[in-house]
Design an enzyme around this catalytic site. Structure first.
Site, PDB file in Angstrom:
ATOM      1  N   GLY A  46      27.555 135.824  63.385  1.00  0.00           N
ATOM      2  CA  GLY A  46      27.047 134.380  63.126  1.00  0.00           C
ATOM      3  C   GLY A  46      26.061 133.943  64.041  1.00  0.00           C
ATOM      4  O   GLY A  46      25.311 133.257  63.484  1.00  0.00           O
ATOM      5  N   CYS A  47      25.994 134.461  64.964  1.00  0.00           N
ATOM      6  CA  CYS A  47      24.824 134.037  66.388  1.00  0.00           C
ATOM      7  C   CYS A  47      23.514 134.531  65.443  1.00  0.00           C
ATOM      8  O   CYS A  47      22.567 134.156  65.813  1.00  0.00           O
ATOM      9  CB  CYS A  47      25.049 134.338  67.640  1.00  0.00           C
ATOM     10  N   THR A  48      23.770 135.797  65.185  1.00  0.00           N
ATOM     11  CA  THR A  48      22.260 136.472  64.663  1.00  0.00           C
ATOM     12  C   THR A  48      22.082 135.809  63.246  1.00  0.00           C
ATOM     13  O   THR A  48      20.779 135.510  62.965  1.00  0.00           O
ATOM     14  CB  THR A  48      22.590 138.065  64.300  1.00  0.00           C
TER      15      THR A  48
END
Length: 156
Positions: A46-48
């Site tokens: 998700g952060c990527t």
């Protein structure tokens, strides 16, 4: 759980270390709007997705007068690797003890895999040139977030 910021609130000041080990302060973005987004952990799916989405939309955001800053509890070394691996061209800042996340309302209880855990709440706060909150979102979905934010900010 920390108190979430609302439109019109003064943005809490901060000075944090970036991926190069240098201090970056909110005051450096004075007289310019800045999108400050909080994410839980570099190199996670998700952060990527979210970081690469900001990367891919950075030029249009900058052309509309917005800078972008990402904040997580990752170390500067982890941030440097994340920046390098994904060609990120905006500052990522280390908030190892979550002090800034707490002050900005981006730390608290959340649900993950059906369990209640305490940690970074994926959040985005837009600070205007006057240092006040212009927009705040908490518990955002990484997928499609930047497109929704651009629509909210009327960025073509």
């Amino acid at each position: 759980m920390s108190k979430q910021l609302a439109v019109g609130d003064p943005a809490p000041t901060f000075t944090l270390t970036d991926a190069d080990g240098l201090p970056v302060s909110l005051s450096e973005f004075k007289d310019r709007s800045v999108v400050v987004y909080f994410y839980p952990k570099a190199e996670t799916p998700g952060c990527t997705t979210e970081a690469c989405d900001f990367r891919d939309n950075l030029a249009s955001l900058q052309n509309a007068g917005f800078s972008v800053v990402g904040i997580s509890p990752d170390t500067p070394e982890e941030l440097a690797s994340f920046t390098s691996n994904h060609g990120l061209a905006f500052p990522l800042l280390s908030d190892a003890d979550n002090t800034v996340a707490i002050a900005w309302g981006a730390y608290g209880e959340k649900e993950r895999n059906g369990k209640i855990v305490t940690g970074i709440i994926r959040s985005t706060v837009v600070v205007g040139p006057d240092g006040t909150v212009q927009h705040a979102e908490y518990g955002v979905d990484a997928q499609g977030h930047v497109a929704r934010l651009r629509e909210t900010l009327n960025v073509a």
